[in-house]
Write a protein that holds these residues in place. Sequence first.
Motif, PDB file in Angstrom:
ATOM      1  N   THR A  53      -5.851  -3.547  15.297  1.00  0.00           N
ATOM      2  CA  THR A  53      -4.380  -3.508  15.226  1.00  0.00           C
ATOM      3  C   THR A  53      -3.758  -4.035  16.512  1.00  0.00           C
ATOM      4  OG1 THR A  53      -4.437  -1.605  13.736  1.00  0.00           O
ATOM      5  CG2 THR A  53      -2.373  -2.002  14.898  1.00  0.00           C
ATOM      6  N   MET A  54      -4.286  -3.583  17.645  1.00  0.00           N
ATOM      7  CA  MET A  54      -3.741  -4.007  18.939  1.00  0.00           C
ATOM      8  C   MET A  54      -3.968  -5.511  19.163  1.00  0.00           C
ATOM      9  SD  MET A  54      -2.303  -1.362  20.098  1.00  0.00           S
ATOM     10  CE  MET A  54      -2.062  -0.724  18.458  1.00  0.00           C
ATOM     11  N   ILE A  55      -5.145  -6.002  18.832  1.00  0.00           N
ATOM     12  CA  ILE A  55      -5.449  -7.426  19.035  1.00  0.00           C
ATOM     13  C   ILE A  55      -4.582  -8.296  18.136  1.00  0.00           C
ATOM     14  CG2 ILE A  55      -7.226  -9.209  18.725  1.00  0.00           C
ATOM     15  CD1 ILE A  55      -9.285  -7.046  19.628  1.00  0.00           C
ATOM     16  N   THR A  56      -4.539  -7.974  16.854  1.00  0.00           N
ATOM     17  CA  THR A  56      -3.747  -8.805  15.931  1.00  0.00           C
ATOM     18  C   THR A  56      -2.254  -8.688  16.232  1.00  0.00           C
ATOM     19  OG1 THR A  56      -3.785  -7.042  14.252  1.00  0.00           O
ATOM     20  CG2 THR A  56      -5.456  -8.782  14.066  1.00  0.00           C
ATOM     21  N   GLY A  57      -1.809  -7.504  16.616  1.00  0.00           N
ATOM     22  CA  GLY A  57      -0.397  -7.326  16.974  1.00  0.00           C
ATOM     23  C   GLY A  57      -0.010  -8.164  18.181  1.00  0.00           C
ATOM     24  N   CYS A  58      -0.869  -8.158  19.195  1.00  0.00           N
ATOM     25  CA  CYS A  58      -0.599  -8.976  20.395  1.00  0.00           C
ATOM     26  C   CYS A  58      -0.596 -10.459  20.054  1.00  0.00           C
ATOM     27  CB  CYS A  58      -1.635  -8.688  21.481  1.00  0.00           C
ATOM     28  SG  CYS A  58      -1.425  -7.081  22.257  1.00  0.00           S
ATOM     29  N   LEU A  59      -1.533 -10.882  19.210  1.00  0.00           N
ATOM     30  CA  LEU A  59      -1.577 -12.296  18.814  1.00  0.00           C
ATOM     31  C   LEU A  59      -0.335 -12.697  18.024  1.00  0.00           C
ATOM     32  CD1 LEU A  59      -5.359 -12.673  17.872  1.00  0.00           C
ATOM     33  CD2 LEU A  59      -4.167 -13.684  19.843  1.00  0.00           C
ATOM     34  N   LEU A  60       0.114 -11.821  17.131  1.00  0.00           N
ATOM     35  CA  LEU A  60       1.329 -12.122  16.355  1.00  0.00           C
ATOM     36  C   LEU A  60       2.562 -12.192  17.265  1.00  0.00           C
ATOM     37  CD1 LEU A  60       0.631  -9.959  13.188  1.00  0.00           C
ATOM     38  CD2 LEU A  60       0.948 -12.447  13.228  1.00  0.00           C
ATOM     39  N   MET A  61       2.645 -11.271  18.231  1.00  0.00           N
ATOM     40  CA  MET A  61       3.762 -11.311  19.186  1.00  0.00           C
ATOM     41  C   MET A  61       3.721 -12.590  20.009  1.00  0.00           C
ATOM     42  SD  MET A  61       4.564  -7.583  20.819  1.00  0.00           S
ATOM     43  CE  MET A  61       4.916  -8.368  22.340  1.00  0.00           C
ATOM     44  N   LEU A  62       2.561 -12.942  20.501  1.00  0.00           N
ATOM     45  CA  LEU A  62       2.399 -14.159  21.285  1.00  0.00           C
ATOM     46  C   LEU A  62       2.801 -15.374  20.462  1.00  0.00           C
ATOM     47  CD1 LEU A  62       1.422 -15.517  23.901  1.00  0.00           C
ATOM     48  CD2 LEU A  62      -0.871 -15.598  22.877  1.00  0.00           C
ATOM     49  N   TRP A  63       2.402 -15.404  19.213  1.00  0.00           N
ATOM     50  CA  TRP A  63       2.754 -16.493  18.292  1.00  0.00           C
ATOM     51  C   TRP A  63       4.268 -16.653  18.226  1.00  0.00           C
ATOM     52  CZ3 TRP A  63      -0.851 -18.693  14.499  1.00  0.00           C
ATOM     53  CH2 TRP A  63      -0.256 -19.594  13.624  1.00  0.00           C
ATOM     54  N   GLU A  64       4.968 -15.536  18.056  1.00  0.00           N
ATOM     55  CA  GLU A  64       6.431 -15.577  17.942  1.00  0.00           C
ATOM     56  C   GLU A  64       7.092 -16.024  19.245  1.00  0.00           C
ATOM     57  OE1 GLU A  64       8.150 -15.448  15.267  1.00  0.00           O
ATOM     58  OE2 GLU A  64       6.537 -14.776  13.968  1.00  0.00           O
ATOM     59  N   VAL A  65       6.641 -15.505  20.363  1.00  0.00           N
ATOM     60  CA  VAL A  65       7.246 -15.833  21.655  1.00  0.00           C
ATOM     61  C   VAL A  65       7.010 -17.299  22.012  1.00  0.00           C
ATOM     62  CG1 VAL A  65       7.220 -15.337  24.137  1.00  0.00           C
ATOM     63  CG2 VAL A  65       7.175 -13.458  22.490  1.00  0.00           C
ATOM     64  N   VAL A  66       5.802 -17.792  21.733  1.00  0.00           N
ATOM     65  CA  VAL A  66       5.498 -19.195  22.014  1.00  0.00           C
ATOM     66  C   VAL A  66       6.337 -20.106  21.119  1.00  0.00           C
ATOM     67  CG1 VAL A  66       3.690 -20.967  21.811  1.00  0.00           C
ATOM     68  CG2 VAL A  66       3.200 -18.803  22.967  1.00  0.00           C
ATOM     69  N   ARG A  67       6.489 -19.707  19.856  1.00  0.00           N
ATOM     70  CA  ARG A  67       7.298 -20.490  18.913  1.00  0.00           C
ATOM     71  C   ARG A  67       8.753 -20.575  19.379  1.00  0.00           C
ATOM     72  NH1 ARG A  67      10.674 -19.503  14.903  1.00  0.00           N
ATOM     73  NH2 ARG A  67      10.388 -17.269  15.042  1.00  0.00           N
ATOM     74  N   ASP A  68       9.281 -19.436  19.811  1.00  0.00           N
ATOM     75  CA  ASP A  68      10.671 -19.398  20.290  1.00  0.00           C
ATOM     76  C   ASP A  68      10.891 -18.099  21.061  1.00  0.00           C
ATOM     77  OD1 ASP A  68      13.386 -19.539  20.756  1.00  0.00           O
ATOM     78  OD2 ASP A  68      13.961 -19.602  18.653  1.00  0.00           O
ATOM     79  N   TRP A  69      11.111 -18.207  22.372  1.00  0.00           N
ATOM     80  CA  TRP A  69      11.273 -17.026  23.231  1.00  0.00           C
ATOM     81  C   TRP A  69      12.454 -16.166  22.795  1.00  0.00           C
ATOM     82  CZ3 TRP A  69      15.788 -16.068  25.729  1.00  0.00           C
ATOM     83  CH2 TRP A  69      16.674 -17.148  25.879  1.00  0.00           C
ATOM     84  N   ARG A  70      13.388 -16.715  22.066  1.00  0.00           N
ATOM     85  CA  ARG A  70      14.577 -15.960  21.637  1.00  0.00           C
ATOM     86  C   ARG A  70      14.219 -14.818  20.694  1.00  0.00           C
ATOM     87  NH1 ARG A  70      15.336 -21.109  22.499  1.00  0.00           N
ATOM     88  NH2 ARG A  70      17.075 -21.800  23.750  1.00  0.00           N
ATOM     89  N   TRP A  71      13.011 -14.865  20.145  1.00  0.00           N
ATOM     90  CA  TRP A  71      12.515 -13.761  19.318  1.00  0.00           C
ATOM     91  C   TRP A  71      12.635 -12.449  20.091  1.00  0.00           C
ATOM     92  CZ3 TRP A  71       8.336 -10.450  20.075  1.00  0.00           C
ATOM     93  CH2 TRP A  71       7.908  -9.730  18.961  1.00  0.00           C
ATOM     94  N   LEU A  72      12.457 -12.503  21.389  1.00  0.00           N
ATOM     95  CA  LEU A  72      12.507 -11.305  22.231  1.00  0.00           C
ATOM     96  C   LEU A  72      13.893 -10.673  22.291  1.00  0.00           C
ATOM     97  CD1 LEU A  72      10.300 -12.569  25.182  1.00  0.00           C
ATOM     98  CD2 LEU A  72       9.723 -10.723  23.584  1.00  0.00           C
ATOM     99  N   ILE A  73      14.952 -11.451  22.040  1.00  0.00           N
ATOM    100  CA  ILE A  73      16.309 -10.905  22.101  1.00  0.00           C
ATOM    101  C   ILE A  73      16.901 -10.687  20.716  1.00  0.00           C
ATOM    102  CG2 ILE A  73      16.771 -11.785  24.409  1.00  0.00           C
ATOM    103  CD1 ILE A  73      18.462 -14.035  23.046  1.00  0.00           C
ATOM    104  N   GLN A  74      16.163 -11.098  19.691  1.00  0.00           N
ATOM    105  CA  GLN A  74      16.595 -10.791  18.332  1.00  0.00           C
ATOM    106  C   GLN A  74      16.067  -9.402  17.977  1.00  0.00           C
ATOM    107  OE1 GLN A  74      14.824 -14.335  16.554  1.00  0.00           O
ATOM    108  NE2 GLN A  74      16.864 -14.977  15.904  1.00  0.00           N
ATOM    109  N   LEU A  75      16.736  -8.724  17.047  1.00  0.00           N
ATOM    110  CA  LEU A  75      16.328  -7.356  16.719  1.00  0.00           C
ATOM    111  C   LEU A  75      14.878  -7.292  16.256  1.00  0.00           C
ATOM    112  CD1 LEU A  75      19.345  -5.489  15.117  1.00  0.00           C
ATOM    113  CD2 LEU A  75      18.146  -4.990  17.231  1.00  0.00           C
ATOM    114  N   LYS A  76      14.381  -8.337  15.589  1.00  0.00           N
ATOM    115  CA  LYS A  76      12.984  -8.291  15.148  1.00  0.00           C
ATOM    116  C   LYS A  76      12.039  -8.197  16.343  1.00  0.00           C
ATOM    117  CE  LYS A  76      13.087 -13.278  14.317  1.00  0.00           C
ATOM    118  NZ  LYS A  76      12.861 -14.314  13.332  1.00  0.00           N
TER     119      LYS A  76
END
Length: 137
Positions: A53-76
């Motif tokens: 869970t921790m590994i896949t969760g970190c990879l999914l978060m990294l995927w989103e941040v690399v795609r677009d850092w604005r993910w961090l300021i959106q509610l998702k």
Amino acid sequence: MSTYDPHSERFFQIKRITKTTLRGLHVLSIAGAGGGILLQIPDAQWLNYWIMTMITGCLLMLWEVVRDWRWLIQLKGVLTLLKIAILMCFTIVPEYKVELVTIIILLSVLVTHGPSSLRHYSIIHRRQIHSKEEIKG
């Protein structure tokens, strides 16, 4: 000799199946770890699911941040970071693991299945943002 085209249909399909597989593994691992926690089974029996869970969760978060850092300021993104903060509470108040994992699962449903207007809401801009072009910087 072929050239790399990040917008090609083949590249898109590879990205799509990779992310879908990663999400599937994340959901499976959450089911294992969450079930272990909710049923109060000894940690050793669901620890591998927890690690996955921790590994896949970190990879999914990294995927989103690399795609677009604005993910961090959106509610998702913000709610995902909140879930991580709640996870950290497992060590502070372990007697509330069941309640904490329940909150995390409910937040996950909100983030994943909530309306677009909620998921794409920027806490900085106080409005929805869907793409990089909508804001400067």
